[in-house]
Scaffold this active site. Structure first.
Site, PDB file in Angstrom:
ATOM      1  N   GLY A   1       7.222  14.602 -58.347  1.00  0.00           N
ATOM      2  CA  GLY A   1       7.275  15.643 -57.336  1.00  0.00           C
ATOM      3  C   GLY A   1       8.000  15.165 -56.089  1.00  0.00           C
TER       4      GLY A   1
ATOM      5  N   GLY B   1       8.787  16.407 -51.858  1.00  0.00           N
ATOM      6  CA  GLY B   1       8.444  17.321 -50.789  1.00  0.00           C
ATOM      7  C   GLY B   1       9.234  16.994 -49.539  1.00  0.00           C
TER       8      GLY B   1
ATOM      9  N   PHE C   1       8.256  15.496 -46.842  1.00  0.00           N
ATOM     10  CA  PHE C   1       7.947  14.229 -46.195  1.00  0.00           C
ATOM     11  C   PHE C   1       7.953  13.031 -47.140  1.00  0.00           C
ATOM     12  CE2 PHE C   1       5.289  17.492 -43.917  1.00  0.00           C
ATOM     13  CZ  PHE C   1       6.236  17.705 -42.919  1.00  0.00           C
ATOM     14  N   GLY C   2       8.206  13.240 -48.422  1.00  0.00           N
ATOM     15  CA  GLY C   2       8.201  12.104 -49.337  1.00  0.00           C
ATOM     16  C   GLY C   2       8.190  12.522 -50.788  1.00  0.00           C
TER      17      GLY C   2
ATOM     18  N   VAL D   1       6.133  12.026 -54.900  1.00  0.00           N
ATOM     19  CA  VAL D   1       4.947  11.688 -55.677  1.00  0.00           C
ATOM     20  C   VAL D   1       5.409  11.006 -56.958  1.00  0.00           C
ATOM     21  CG1 VAL D   1       2.883  12.544 -56.836  1.00  0.00           C
ATOM     22  CG2 VAL D   1       3.681  13.661 -54.749  1.00  0.00           C
TER      23      VAL D   1
ATOM     24  N   LYS E   1       1.244   9.355 -53.993  1.00  0.00           N
ATOM     25  CA  LYS E   1       1.949  10.164 -52.998  1.00  0.00           C
ATOM     26  C   LYS E   1       2.427   9.251 -51.878  1.00  0.00           C
ATOM     27  CE  LYS E   1       1.376  14.313 -50.148  1.00  0.00           C
ATOM     28  NZ  LYS E   1       0.467  15.448 -49.828  1.00  0.00           N
TER      29      LYS E   1
ATOM     30  N   ASP F   1      -2.650  26.523 -47.915  1.00  0.00           N
ATOM     31  CA  ASP F   1      -1.423  26.576 -48.722  1.00  0.00           C
ATOM     32  C   ASP F   1      -1.747  26.846 -50.182  1.00  0.00           C
ATOM     33  OD1 ASP F   1       1.317  26.590 -49.046  1.00  0.00           O
ATOM     34  OD2 ASP F   1       1.497  24.420 -49.271  1.00  0.00           O
TER      35      ASP F   1
ATOM     36  N   LYS G   1      -1.532  28.448 -53.651  1.00  0.00           N
ATOM     37  CA  LYS G   1      -0.544  29.107 -54.500  1.00  0.00           C
ATOM     38  C   LYS G   1      -0.573  28.406 -55.853  1.00  0.00           C
ATOM     39  CE  LYS G   1       3.093  26.203 -52.468  1.00  0.00           C
ATOM     40  NZ  LYS G   1       4.392  26.208 -51.757  1.00  0.00           N
TER      41      LYS G   1
ATOM     42  N   ASN H   1       0.287  24.677 -56.256  1.00  0.00           N
ATOM     43  CA  ASN H   1      -0.609  23.647 -55.733  1.00  0.00           C
ATOM     44  C   ASN H   1      -1.906  23.521 -56.519  1.00  0.00           C
ATOM     45  OD1 ASN H   1       1.137  22.786 -53.775  1.00  0.00           O
ATOM     46  ND2 ASN H   1       0.235  24.012 -52.140  1.00  0.00           N
TER      47      ASN H   1
ATOM     48  N   ASP I   1      -2.526  18.727 -52.996  1.00  0.00           N
ATOM     49  CA  ASP I   1      -1.621  18.826 -51.844  1.00  0.00           C
ATOM     50  C   ASP I   1      -2.336  19.363 -50.606  1.00  0.00           C
ATOM     51  OD1 ASP I   1       0.447  18.895 -50.083  1.00  0.00           O
ATOM     52  OD2 ASP I   1       1.849  19.895 -51.425  1.00  0.00           O
TER      53      ASP I   1
ATOM     54  N   THR J   1       3.086  29.110 -47.377  1.00  0.00           N
ATOM     55  CA  THR J   1       4.170  29.793 -48.090  1.00  0.00           C
ATOM     56  C   THR J   1       4.128  31.269 -47.716  1.00  0.00           C
ATOM     57  OG1 THR J   1       3.959  28.200 -49.894  1.00  0.00           O
ATOM     58  CG2 THR J   1       5.120  30.267 -50.379  1.00  0.00           C
TER      59      THR J   1
END
Length: 226
Positions: free
Chosen positions: A10, A12, A14-15, A17, A33, A128, A130, A133, A146, A170
């Protein structure tokens, strides 16, 4: 050095996974992560990272991803989390197009239990929710993951309610009070659960129109408010 990095699972803002194997006797697979400190330098992002660490360290619930290790070096923060081999609920939804009522009810009930734990026991809003996640365990059980946007909704010492005011999440899953930025609490998560159930049953959310571009997002916000 305690982990063998196997692959990226994964990415994102900021970084990343990684799927990682813990070295030693058990060789357990974990989701590692990695949050780059250079991307969490401003006060708000730093606060989100610290809040995520605090919440994950206190979570004890079968429907929420378990934190096994947390550490840092000069470059990054690291969260070693339970690895969910079943992948994203969103992936399975895209394959079957829509879930039958019983399947949607099962996932909604499990997510509701996770939200109740966060709200009642930890006094935080998830913010968040959805299908992307929600991961599935090897046996198919949904697991909420997350926690990068989680926020405390009451003062730790006094217990006084503290509404969050950031417009985060989102867009098509946001509650009206999140869209306006007037202040929101845990109720916003129940709105997002309702939107998620719509997505599971109809493969679409109720408020979005067209492609997810900026001018369409404004229309989505207007639909939510109406």
């Amino acid at each position: 050095d305690d982990f063998e990095l196997l692959s990226v699972v994964g990415k994102g803002t900021f970084g990343k996974v990684f799927l990682a194997r813990r070295k030693g006797r058990d060789g357990k697979l974990l989701a590692l992560k990695v949050l780059e400190k250079s991307r969490c330098s401003d006060a708000r992002r730093r606060r989100w990272a610290l809040t995520e660490r605090s919440v994950l360290g206190r979570v004890r619930h079968g429907a929420i991803g378990r934190l096994e290790h947390a550490f840092q070096n000069e470059r990054a923060l690291f969260f070693a989390l339970e690895f969910c081999a079943g992948g994203e609920l969103f992936f399975h939804l895209s394959r079957v197009k829509r879930f039958a009522e019983g399947g949607a009810r099962f996932y909604a009930a499990e997510i509701a239990l996770a939200l109740e734990h966060l709200h009642a026991e930890l006094r935080v809003a998830y913010r968040d929710l959805k299908p992307e996640n929600v991961l599935l365990s090897r046996d198919g059980w949904p697991v909420l993951t997350d926690f990068g946007l989680v926020a405390f909704t009451s003062h730790e010492q006094t217990g006084e309610e503290v509404p969050a005011c950031s417009m985060v999440g989102t867009p098509e899953f946001m509650a009206p009070e999140v869209v306006t930025g007037a202040g929101h609490g845990t109720d916003a998560d129940w709105w997002s659960l309702g939107v998620t159930v719509c997505a599971l049953r109809a493969q679409r959310t109720p408020f979005i129109e067209g492609e997810a571009e900026q001018h369409h997002m404004q229309r989505t916000y207007a639909n939510i408010m109406q």
